[in-house]
Design a protein around this motif. Structure first.
Motif, PDB file in Angstrom:
ATOM      1  N   ILE A 146       0.832  -1.213   0.000  1.00 11.80           N
ATOM      2  CA  ILE A 146       0.000   0.000   0.000  1.00 11.80           C
ATOM      3  C   ILE A 146       0.863   1.258   0.000  1.00 11.80           C
ATOM      4  CG2 ILE A 146      -1.689   1.335   1.320  1.00 11.80           C
ATOM      5  CD1 ILE A 146      -2.692  -1.400   2.428  1.00 11.80           C
ATOM      6  N   THR A 147       1.872   1.265   0.844  1.00  7.00           N
ATOM      7  CA  THR A 147       2.746   2.439   0.930  1.00  7.00           C
ATOM      8  C   THR A 147       3.477   2.679  -0.384  1.00  7.00           C
ATOM      9  OG1 THR A 147       3.049   2.049   3.305  1.00  7.00           O
ATOM     10  CG2 THR A 147       4.620   3.518   2.237  1.00  7.00           C
ATOM     11  N   ASP A 148       3.960   1.615  -1.008  1.00  7.36           N
ATOM     12  CA  ASP A 148       4.607   1.752  -2.322  1.00  7.36           C
ATOM     13  C   ASP A 148       3.635   2.324  -3.346  1.00  7.36           C
ATOM     14  OD1 ASP A 148       6.992   0.784  -1.376  1.00  7.36           O
ATOM     15  OD2 ASP A 148       6.734  -1.245  -2.168  1.00  7.36           O
ATOM     16  N   ALA A 149       2.381   1.836  -3.314  1.00 11.57           N
ATOM     17  CA  ALA A 149       1.371   2.314  -4.264  1.00 11.57           C
ATOM     18  C   ALA A 149       1.087   3.805  -4.059  1.00 11.57           C
ATOM     19  CB  ALA A 149       0.086   1.507  -4.115  1.00 11.57           C
ATOM     20  N   ILE A 150       0.974   4.219  -2.800  1.00  9.84           N
ATOM     21  CA  ILE A 150       0.717   5.640  -2.511  1.00  9.84           C
ATOM     22  C   ILE A 150       1.891   6.497  -2.965  1.00  9.84           C
ATOM     23  CG2 ILE A 150       0.312   7.346  -0.693  1.00  9.84           C
ATOM     24  CD1 ILE A 150      -1.143   5.146   0.879  1.00  9.84           C
ATOM     25  N   ASP A 151       3.105   6.023  -2.734  1.00  6.41           N
ATOM     26  CA  ASP A 151       4.291   6.762  -3.188  1.00  6.41           C
ATOM     27  C   ASP A 151       4.268   6.966  -4.698  1.00  6.41           C
ATOM     28  OD1 ASP A 151       5.228   6.924  -0.607  1.00  6.41           O
ATOM     29  OD2 ASP A 151       6.676   5.295  -0.808  1.00  6.41           O
ATOM     30  N   ILE A 153       1.562   6.869  -6.663  1.00  5.59           N
ATOM     31  CA  ILE A 153       0.450   7.756  -7.000  1.00  5.59           C
ATOM     32  C   ILE A 153       0.797   9.211  -6.696  1.00  5.59           C
ATOM     33  CG2 ILE A 153      -1.902   8.404  -6.289  1.00  5.59           C
ATOM     34  CD1 ILE A 153      -2.454   5.371  -6.010  1.00  5.59           C
ATOM     35  N   ARG A 154       1.569   9.434  -5.656  1.00  3.75           N
ATOM     36  CA  ARG A 154       1.965  10.803  -5.301  1.00  3.75           C
ATOM     37  C   ARG A 154       2.751  11.456  -6.441  1.00  3.75           C
ATOM     38  NH1 ARG A 154       2.202  13.536  -0.602  1.00  3.75           N
ATOM     39  NH2 ARG A 154       1.774  11.682   0.625  1.00  3.75           N
ATOM     40  N   ASP A 155       3.550  10.678  -7.154  1.00  9.30           N
ATOM     41  CA  ASP A 155       4.293  11.230  -8.295  1.00  9.30           C
ATOM     42  C   ASP A 155       3.342  11.836  -9.326  1.00  9.30           C
ATOM     43  OD1 ASP A 155       6.645  10.395  -7.143  1.00  9.30           O
ATOM     44  OD2 ASP A 155       6.787   8.557  -8.330  1.00  9.30           O
ATOM     45  N   THR A 156       2.270  11.099  -9.633  1.00  9.33           N
ATOM     46  CA  THR A 156       1.280  11.599 -10.593  1.00  9.33           C
ATOM     47  C   THR A 156       0.496  12.765 -10.010  1.00  9.33           C
ATOM     48  OG1 THR A 156       1.053   9.460 -11.691  1.00  9.33           O
ATOM     49  CG2 THR A 156      -0.790  10.979 -11.898  1.00  9.33           C
ATOM     50  N   ALA A 157       0.110  12.650  -8.732  1.00 12.42           N
ATOM     51  CA  ALA A 157      -0.652  13.726  -8.091  1.00 12.42           C
ATOM     52  C   ALA A 157       0.104  15.045  -8.124  1.00 12.42           C
ATOM     53  CB  ALA A 157      -0.976  13.338  -6.651  1.00 12.42           C
ATOM     54  N   SER A 158       1.386  14.986  -7.808  1.00 16.74           N
ATOM     55  CA  SER A 158       2.190  16.223  -7.777  1.00 16.74           C
ATOM     56  C   SER A 158       2.468  16.754  -9.181  1.00 16.74           C
ATOM     57  CB  SER A 158       3.504  15.970  -7.037  1.00 16.74           C
ATOM     58  OG  SER A 158       4.280  14.970  -7.690  1.00 16.74           O
ATOM     59  N   SER A 159       2.578  15.876 -10.147  1.00 15.03           N
ATOM     60  CA  SER A 159       2.857  16.293 -11.523  1.00 15.03           C
ATOM     61  C   SER A 159       1.665  16.991 -12.166  1.00 15.03           C
ATOM     62  CB  SER A 159       3.262  15.087 -12.375  1.00 15.03           C
ATOM     63  OG  SER A 159       4.459  14.508 -11.907  1.00 15.03           O
ATOM     64  N   HIS A 160       0.432  16.553 -11.781  1.00 17.02           N
ATOM     65  CA  HIS A 160      -0.769  17.091 -12.412  1.00 17.02           C
ATOM     66  C   HIS A 160      -1.583  17.998 -11.487  1.00 17.02           C
ATOM     67  CE1 HIS A 160      -0.679  14.600 -16.122  1.00 17.02           C
ATOM     68  NE2 HIS A 160      -0.002  13.761 -15.335  1.00 17.02           N
ATOM     69  N   ALA A 177      -5.177   1.467   6.598  1.00 17.21           N
ATOM     70  CA  ALA A 177      -5.329   2.848   6.138  1.00 17.21           C
ATOM     71  C   ALA A 177      -4.525   3.802   7.013  1.00 17.21           C
ATOM     72  CB  ALA A 177      -6.804   3.248   6.143  1.00 17.21           C
ATOM     73  N   LEU A 178      -4.636   3.647   8.311  1.00 16.48           N
ATOM     74  CA  LEU A 178      -3.954   4.559   9.232  1.00 16.48           C
ATOM     75  C   LEU A 178      -2.438   4.452   9.134  1.00 16.48           C
ATOM     76  CD1 LEU A 178      -4.143   6.619  11.521  1.00 16.48           C
ATOM     77  CD2 LEU A 178      -4.285   4.700  13.135  1.00 16.48           C
ATOM     78  N   MET A 179      -1.928   3.230   9.181  1.00 18.10           N
ATOM     79  CA  MET A 179      -0.479   3.039   9.155  1.00 18.10           C
ATOM     80  C   MET A 179       0.131   3.455   7.820  1.00 18.10           C
ATOM     81  SD  MET A 179       0.464   2.009  12.138  1.00 18.10           S
ATOM     82  CE  MET A 179      -0.845   2.987  12.859  1.00 18.10           C
ATOM     83  N   SER A 180      -0.558   3.133   6.719  1.00 19.85           N
ATOM     84  CA  SER A 180      -0.021   3.508   5.409  1.00 19.85           C
ATOM     85  C   SER A 180      -0.093   5.013   5.191  1.00 19.85           C
ATOM     86  CB  SER A 180      -0.777   2.775   4.289  1.00 19.85           C
ATOM     87  OG  SER A 180      -2.151   3.128   4.274  1.00 19.85           O
ATOM     88  N   ALA A 181      -1.127   5.643   5.724  1.00 22.43           N
ATOM     89  CA  ALA A 181      -1.243   7.102   5.618  1.00 22.43           C
ATOM     90  C   ALA A 181      -0.115   7.784   6.381  1.00 22.43           C
ATOM     91  CB  ALA A 181      -2.598   7.561   6.145  1.00 22.43           C
ATOM     92  N   MET A 182       0.175   7.279   7.560  1.00 21.97           N
ATOM     93  CA  MET A 182       1.281   7.833   8.348  1.00 21.97           C
ATOM     94  C   MET A 182       2.618   7.643   7.634  1.00 21.97           C
ATOM     95  SD  MET A 182       0.191   6.576  12.176  1.00 21.97           S
ATOM     96  CE  MET A 182       1.767   7.036  12.878  1.00 21.97           C
ATOM     97  N   ALA A 183       2.816   6.437   7.099  1.00 23.65           N
ATOM     98  CA  ALA A 183       4.101   6.102   6.473  1.00 23.65           C
ATOM     99  C   ALA A 183       4.326   6.851   5.162  1.00 23.65           C
ATOM    100  CB  ALA A 183       4.175   4.592   6.214  1.00 23.65           C
ATOM    101  N   SER A 184       3.224   7.224   4.495  1.00 30.21           N
ATOM    102  CA  SER A 184       3.354   7.884   3.187  1.00 30.21           C
ATOM    103  C   SER A 184       3.156   9.394   3.255  1.00 30.21           C
ATOM    104  CB  SER A 184       2.336   7.289   2.206  1.00 30.21           C
ATOM    105  OG  SER A 184       1.011   7.516   2.663  1.00 30.21           O
ATOM    106  N   ILE A 217      -3.332  13.883  -0.866  1.00 31.19           N
ATOM    107  CA  ILE A 217      -3.575  12.438  -0.816  1.00 31.19           C
ATOM    108  C   ILE A 217      -4.484  12.154   0.379  1.00 31.19           C
ATOM    109  CG2 ILE A 217      -2.571  10.141  -0.510  1.00 31.19           C
ATOM    110  CD1 ILE A 217      -1.724  11.308  -3.133  1.00 31.19           C
ATOM    111  N   VAL A 218      -5.604  11.491   0.118  1.00 27.86           N
ATOM    112  CA  VAL A 218      -6.526  11.092   1.184  1.00 27.86           C
ATOM    113  C   VAL A 218      -6.657   9.573   1.153  1.00 27.86           C
ATOM    114  CG1 VAL A 218      -8.853  11.289   2.137  1.00 27.86           C
ATOM    115  CG2 VAL A 218      -7.803  13.257   0.997  1.00 27.86           C
ATOM    116  N   VAL A 219      -6.393   8.923   2.280  1.00 22.06           N
ATOM    117  CA  VAL A 219      -6.486   7.463   2.380  1.00 22.06           C
ATOM    118  C   VAL A 219      -7.733   7.106   3.187  1.00 22.06           C
ATOM    119  CG1 VAL A 219      -5.342   5.345   3.123  1.00 22.06           C
ATOM    120  CG2 VAL A 219      -3.976   7.273   2.285  1.00 22.06           C
TER     121      VAL A 219
END
Length: 275
Positions: A146-151, A153-160, A177-184, A217-219
């Motif tokens: 999940i954390t890898d996926a969010i990372d 997705i963040r590339d695309t989010a920041s680019s657009h 959700a909570l742990m991955s949100a914190m980690a990302s 980013i909202v998880v």
């Protein structure tokens, strides 16, 4: 004890094969033979039994899923199906049973134990919602995925300059959700254990957007059931170009992490010793 049985039930999770390998190898060290039941409790009800040897479990430690396969078996919960399961254990000369699975699977193990069969349960659930255990099999691997996926997705989010709403598994538990949100470093997270005012969250993200934040980013855990609503509000009320991503079953699979490999190995050994 001369023979034990093992089955994997419910949702699959990474680390299960490492656990099976440890169970078989520890059993053989103590001159105990192992019967594996295919497809969870369905294998007990319909006597889908195979012999497990150290040779058969060689090379499976790093694999996701379960070589015994898994399923959810409604027939087992009925009296007739349960009696067939007990008869299978008797016919296969199984003196003790190890069940790897989540809450429902472990309730089944408890029922078998109450019928007089020695039983040990190993918690396996990526939701990490099993009472009495701090960390279940598969959780760490799922969190890494999940954390890898969010990372990514963040590339695309920041680019657009977009807002992404990302849904994780977790019907009643928001751990993933909570742990991955914190980690990302997500800007917001919604979990079923806590009530949220979506409007206030949208208002905060809109304010940050107006002050110069280029993306958000909202998880959200699936159990919250507000993923679509959040995405719509971010688009309509906050003015974000919004995208929604449901990670789905990608969270369950994959090669287990080092933590899940070692956790499964330790639990498998201890389960045999406990019998």
């Amino acid at each position: 004890m001369k023979r034990i049985g093992v089955l994997t039930s419910g949702g699959d999770c990474s680390g299960t094969n490492a656990t099976l390998k440890a169970i078989v190898e520890e059993a053989y060290k103590n001159n105990i033979r192992v019967t594996g039941f295919l497809e969870g409790y369905n294998g007990l009800v319909n006597d889908l039994a195979i012999e497990l040897t150290p040779m058969q479990v060689s090379g499976i430690l790093q694999r996701g899923g379960t070589i015994l396969m898994t399923s959810r078996c409604e027939e087992f919960m009925q009296e007739s199906g349960f009696n067939k399961a007990l008869n299978t254990l008797k016919e296969e000369n199984v003196e003790g049973l190890i069940v790897i699975g989540g809450d429902g699977s472990l309730r089944g193990a408890k029922k078998i134990a109450e019928a007089g069969i020695l039983c040990v349960g190993i918690p396996g659930s990526i939701d990490n919602d099993i009472y009495g255990t701090d960390m279940a099999l598969g959780v760490d691997t799922a969190l890494n995925i999940i954390t890898d996926a969010i990372d990514i997705i963040r590339d695309t989010a920041s680019s657009h300059k977009r807002a992404f709403v990302i849904e994780t598994m977790g019907r009643e538990s928001g751990y993933l959700a909570l742990m991955s949100a914190m980690a990302s470093g997500a800007e917001a997270v919604l979990i079923p254990e806590i009530d949220y005012d979506i409007d206030s969250i949208v208002k905060r993200l809109k304010s940050e957007h107006e002050r110069g934040r280029k993306y958000s980013i909202v998880v959200i855990a699936e159990g919250v059931k507000k993923t679509q609503e959040m995405a719509e509000k971010l688009k309509v009320e906050a003015g974000f170009d919004t995208r929604l991503t449901i990670l789905g079953h990608i969270q369950r699979g994959g090669n287990p992490s080092v933590f899940d490999r070692t956790l499964g190995t330790r639990m498998g050994i201890k389960a045999v010793q406990s019998l």
